[in-house]
Design a protein around this motif. Structure first.
Motif, PDB file in Angstrom:
ATOM      1  N   UNK A 188      51.446   0.838  11.915  1.00 33.00           N
ATOM      2  CA  UNK A 188      52.468  -0.463  12.787  1.00 33.00           C
ATOM      3  C   UNK A 188      53.214  -0.815  10.822  1.00 33.00           C
ATOM      4  N   UNK A 189      54.080  -1.498  11.308  1.00 35.33           N
ATOM      5  CA  UNK A 189      55.306  -2.105  11.055  1.00 35.33           C
ATOM      6  C   UNK A 189      55.237  -3.906  10.217  1.00 35.33           C
ATOM      7  N   UNK A 190      54.222  -4.471  11.333  1.00 37.81           N
ATOM      8  CA  UNK A 190      54.019  -5.567  11.030  1.00 37.81           C
ATOM      9  C   UNK A 190      52.803  -5.644  10.804  1.00 37.81           C
ATOM     10  N   UNK A 191      52.047  -6.788  10.258  1.00 35.99           N
ATOM     11  CA  UNK A 191      50.950  -7.331   9.318  1.00 35.99           C
ATOM     12  C   UNK A 191      50.160  -7.890  10.261  1.00 35.99           C
ATOM     13  N   UNK A 192      48.854  -8.361   9.919  1.00 35.85           N
ATOM     14  CA  UNK A 192      47.851  -8.779  10.466  1.00 35.85           C
ATOM     15  C   UNK A 192      47.195  -9.256   9.457  1.00 35.85           C
ATOM     16  N   UNK A 193      46.423 -10.767   9.714  1.00 35.87           N
ATOM     17  CA  UNK A 193      45.211 -11.711   8.989  1.00 35.87           C
ATOM     18  C   UNK A 193      45.003 -13.064   8.973  1.00 35.87           C
ATOM     19  N   UNK A 194      43.964 -13.103   8.711  1.00 38.89           N
ATOM     20  CA  UNK A 194      43.324 -15.081   8.983  1.00 38.89           C
ATOM     21  C   UNK A 194      44.245 -15.789   8.002  1.00 38.89           C
ATOM     22  N   UNK A 195      44.365 -14.861   6.919  1.00 40.57           N
ATOM     23  CA  UNK A 195      44.292 -15.789   5.328  1.00 40.57           C
ATOM     24  C   UNK A 195      46.325 -16.221   5.018  1.00 40.57           C
ATOM     25  N   UNK A 212      37.797 -23.622  12.479  1.00 35.29           N
ATOM     26  CA  UNK A 212      39.595 -23.081  11.816  1.00 35.29           C
ATOM     27  C   UNK A 212      39.871 -21.981  11.984  1.00 35.29           C
ATOM     28  N   UNK A 213      41.005 -22.566  11.285  1.00 33.57           N
ATOM     29  CA  UNK A 213      41.876 -20.722  11.784  1.00 33.57           C
ATOM     30  C   UNK A 213      41.766 -20.159  10.297  1.00 33.57           C
ATOM     31  N   UNK A 214      42.013 -20.698   9.190  1.00 30.97           N
ATOM     32  CA  UNK A 214      41.408 -20.074   8.544  1.00 30.97           C
ATOM     33  C   UNK A 214      40.484 -19.827   7.718  1.00 30.97           C
ATOM     34  N   UNK A 215      39.692 -18.395   7.583  1.00 34.20           N
ATOM     35  CA  UNK A 215      38.909 -18.429   6.439  1.00 34.20           C
ATOM     36  C   UNK A 215      38.254 -18.397   5.464  1.00 34.20           C
ATOM     37  N   UNK A 216      39.567 -18.986   4.442  1.00 34.25           N
ATOM     38  CA  UNK A 216      39.043 -19.696   3.748  1.00 34.25           C
ATOM     39  C   UNK A 216      38.376 -21.266   3.369  1.00 34.25           C
ATOM     40  N   UNK A 272      44.643  -6.800   7.814  1.00 38.66           N
ATOM     41  CA  UNK A 272      43.849  -6.955   6.059  1.00 38.66           C
ATOM     42  C   UNK A 272      42.714  -7.926   6.320  1.00 38.66           C
ATOM     43  N   UNK A 273      41.722  -7.658   6.097  1.00 34.33           N
ATOM     44  CA  UNK A 273      40.625  -8.518   6.436  1.00 34.33           C
ATOM     45  C   UNK A 273      40.108  -8.861   4.544  1.00 34.33           C
ATOM     46  N   UNK A 275      49.012 -13.753  13.058  1.00 31.78           N
ATOM     47  CA  UNK A 275      47.497 -14.015  13.075  1.00 31.78           C
ATOM     48  C   UNK A 275      46.887 -13.338  14.231  1.00 31.78           C
ATOM     49  N   UNK A 276      45.678 -13.495  13.995  1.00 25.53           N
ATOM     50  CA  UNK A 276      45.286 -12.726  15.394  1.00 25.53           C
ATOM     51  C   UNK A 276      45.487 -13.516  16.663  1.00 25.53           C
ATOM     52  N   UNK A 277      44.966 -15.048  16.247  1.00 24.01           N
ATOM     53  CA  UNK A 277      45.205 -16.282  17.469  1.00 24.01           C
ATOM     54  C   UNK A 277      46.825 -15.765  18.152  1.00 24.01           C
ATOM     55  N   UNK A 278      47.684 -15.722  17.437  1.00 24.78           N
ATOM     56  CA  UNK A 278      48.704 -15.333  18.352  1.00 24.78           C
ATOM     57  C   UNK A 278      48.799 -13.900  19.323  1.00 24.78           C
ATOM     58  N   UNK A 279      48.143 -12.848  18.632  1.00 24.42           N
ATOM     59  CA  UNK A 279      48.105 -11.916  20.006  1.00 24.42           C
ATOM     60  C   UNK A 279      47.372 -12.371  20.860  1.00 24.42           C
ATOM     61  N   UNK A 280      46.460 -13.064  20.526  1.00 21.17           N
ATOM     62  CA  UNK A 280      45.239 -13.211  21.612  1.00 21.17           C
ATOM     63  C   UNK A 280      45.709 -13.898  22.248  1.00 21.17           C
ATOM     64  N   UNK A 281      46.699 -15.049  21.865  1.00 29.20           N
ATOM     65  CA  UNK A 281      47.788 -16.157  22.460  1.00 29.20           C
ATOM     66  C   UNK A 281      48.242 -15.634  23.833  1.00 29.20           C
ATOM     67  N   UNK A 282      49.098 -14.556  23.192  1.00 28.76           N
ATOM     68  CA  UNK A 282      49.449 -13.375  23.750  1.00 28.76           C
ATOM     69  C   UNK A 282      49.515 -12.313  25.040  1.00 28.76           C
ATOM     70  N   UNK A 283      48.015 -12.137  24.360  1.00 31.37           N
ATOM     71  CA  UNK A 283      46.714 -11.024  25.555  1.00 31.37           C
ATOM     72  C   UNK A 283      46.657 -12.542  26.835  1.00 31.37           C
ATOM     73  N   UNK A 284      46.385 -13.711  26.254  1.00 36.64           N
ATOM     74  CA  UNK A 284      45.249 -14.299  27.287  1.00 36.64           C
ATOM     75  C   UNK A 284      46.026 -15.981  27.959  1.00 36.64           C
ATOM     76  N   UNK A 285      47.333 -16.128  27.419  1.00 34.51           N
ATOM     77  CA  UNK A 285      47.705 -17.280  27.511  1.00 34.51           C
ATOM     78  C   UNK A 285      48.564 -16.938  28.591  1.00 34.51           C
TER      79      UNK A 285
END
Ligand code: SF4
Ligand code: SF4
Length: 456
Positions: free
Chosen positions: A421-428, A293-297, A355-356, A445-455
């Protein structure tokens, strides 16, 4: 209940392998649904009450100890005892679960009591019930809105319509409705070629990585409602990141995880959705897939709330094989090393205020994004503290709770304001709504940063 790690215990080199996460065996010596041993474990220390964000801003809310063990005891001594209506003021953030030193299953007790209150005591013709039912069944509204997304986006944020919704239904007009995507994640997924295309992409990636062509790498994606209807970019990032690691992705038939239904005591609705989700995920788990799941809830619902509340064939197997998307890669890949060697491509920000979500905290994932991206060259992800965002899904959308929701979120807004930073990040996705509403920042979402870094 989760045995969540505190931030200081987080070790990105030896990630949570899931072995310590035991959502099912809360009461090993009793039936799964017997709450007595949990209630008896309460020694009235009130730690849960001091950690409850609603109790902090609402003097009338009696707090988790009352909602859980105390109400349970009253009910046991008098079967006709009514559930106190204050149970509807609990936002189901589940922070009390995490806080209790004695393992009392507070959120399970709250969910059970709330379900009973709604089913036995609530007037089904009341405005509150109708409003809560509409909010809890967001998937239904989103399904219809996604058929005419541009019209829906204009209508849902049309001032007079919002005023009317507040006056008649009690849905706050203070918030902007989230936009519906013009192409849902599932439409994109089908246009792209679905599972067959993913299999091909995964094979090509395995070849590039020097892995065996038939390596057993396959996951079933639980995208949830929000990634499907509102932020398909998160779902696309998940697919592309996983394929880049050589995983074949499937997107099985699914409904809402049930999270907004638990919070509103709509347990019959939640059960219907859970039956579909468990049925399709259980078949895949049997074939060797893991549920991601990409959403922690959503991951919280599948791995903890389902087995706590429902008895459905295959539910324990699904719970044991469900993971949050980044958590799974930390377990199965050398993610830290890959991130250390990566370069961020594209136009994402360089500094993020992270924000966690409370539900990530319950799964021991609250430090994950900050620790993981610490070694990513040119990127800074700053933790904005351990407070609750205050929106808690549908809670902050209710007119009478809006001000409380913003009061709870105040600490997070302040820390976001002080972050570089003036961009937020969270999984929810609903924490993201609250972060955007309180700060004006764009949220990723952290996955978007992972995509930018790894894909590539
Ligand atoms: S934190 Fe746990 S033990 Fe303490 S009062 Fe709350 S439920 Fe009881
Ligand atoms: S779930 Fe959250 S709002 Fe509800 S009682 Fe527990 S801490 Fe308070």
């Amino acid at each position: 209940m989760s045995d969540a790690e505190s931030p200081s215990e987080f070790d990105p080199v030896a990630p949570n392998t899931g072995e310590e996460f035991e959502p099912v065996d809360v009461f090993p010596d009793s039936d799964d649904f017997d709450l007595r041993p949990g209630a008896d474990s309460c020694y009235k220390c009130s730690t849960c009450d001091t950690n409850c964000p609603v109790a902090e801003v609402d003097d009338d809310f009696p707090g988790p100890k009352f909602q859980g063990p105390e109400q349970w005891r009253l009910k046991q001594s008098d079967d006709d005892h009514d559930v106190d209506d204050s149970v509807m003021d609990c936002s189901n953030c589940m922070r009390c679960d995490n806080a209790c030193p004695s393992g009392v299953p507070l959120s399970q007790m709250h969910n059970t009591a709330r379900g009973e209150y709604v089913s036995e005591q609530m007037d089904k013709l009341s405005v509150e019930y109708v409003r809560n039912r509409i909010l809890a069944n967001y998937r239904t509204s989103a399904f219809f809105a996604s058929k005419v997304p541009r019209l829906a986006n204009a209508a849902m944020n049309f001032g007079p319509a919002r005023w009317l919704m507040e006056k008649t239904l009690g849905v706050t007009s203070e918030r902007d409705f989230p936009e519906f995507a013009t192409q849902t994640f599932r439409e994109w997924w089908a246009d792209r070629g679905g599972q067959a295309q993913s299999r091909e992409n995964a094979r090509a990636a395995r070849e590039r990585r020097g892995l065996p062509a038939d390596a057993d790498k396959k996951v079933a994606y639980f995208h949830g409602c929000y990634s499907n209807y509102n932020t398909p970019e998160v779902g696309k990032a998940m697919v592309r990141v996983y394929e880049a690691f050589g995983y074949e992705v499937v997107a099985p038939k699914q409904k809402c995880s049930g999270t907004p239904m638990f919070a509103n005591g709509m347990l019959d609705d939640a059960r219907r959705h859970a039956e579909t989700n468990v049925s399709s995920m259980a078949d895949l788990v049997e074939e060797g897939y893991h549920a991601i799941a990409s959403c922690t809830s959503c991951s919280m619902a599948l791995r903890q709330e389902y087995p706590e509340l429902f008895d459905i064939d295959g539910i324990d197997e699904v719970a044991e094989n469900t993971f949050e998307a980044v958590e799974y890669l930390r377990i199965h890949e050398d993610l830290r090393e890959e991130v250390r060697e990566a370069e961020v491509d594209g136009d994402l920000a360089e500094e993020f205020a992270y924000h966690a979500p409370c539900h990530s905290r319950n799964q021991g994932l609250d430090r994950q994004a900050v620790e993981l991206f610490r070694d990513l060259d040119g990127v800074d992800v700053e933790d904005v503290g351990d407070s609750c965002s205050g929106i808690s899904g549908t809670y902050g959308w209710k007119e009478e709770k809006y001000e409380k929701s913003m009061a709870i979120g105040e600490e997070m807004f302040e820390h976001m304001d002080h972050a570089a930073g003036e961009t937020g990040m969270t999984e929810c996705p609903t924490c993201a709504m609250q972060m955007e509403h309180g700060s004006g920042y764009e949220i990723r979402h952290p996955l978007e940063l992972l995509e930018a870094a790894l894909v590539e």
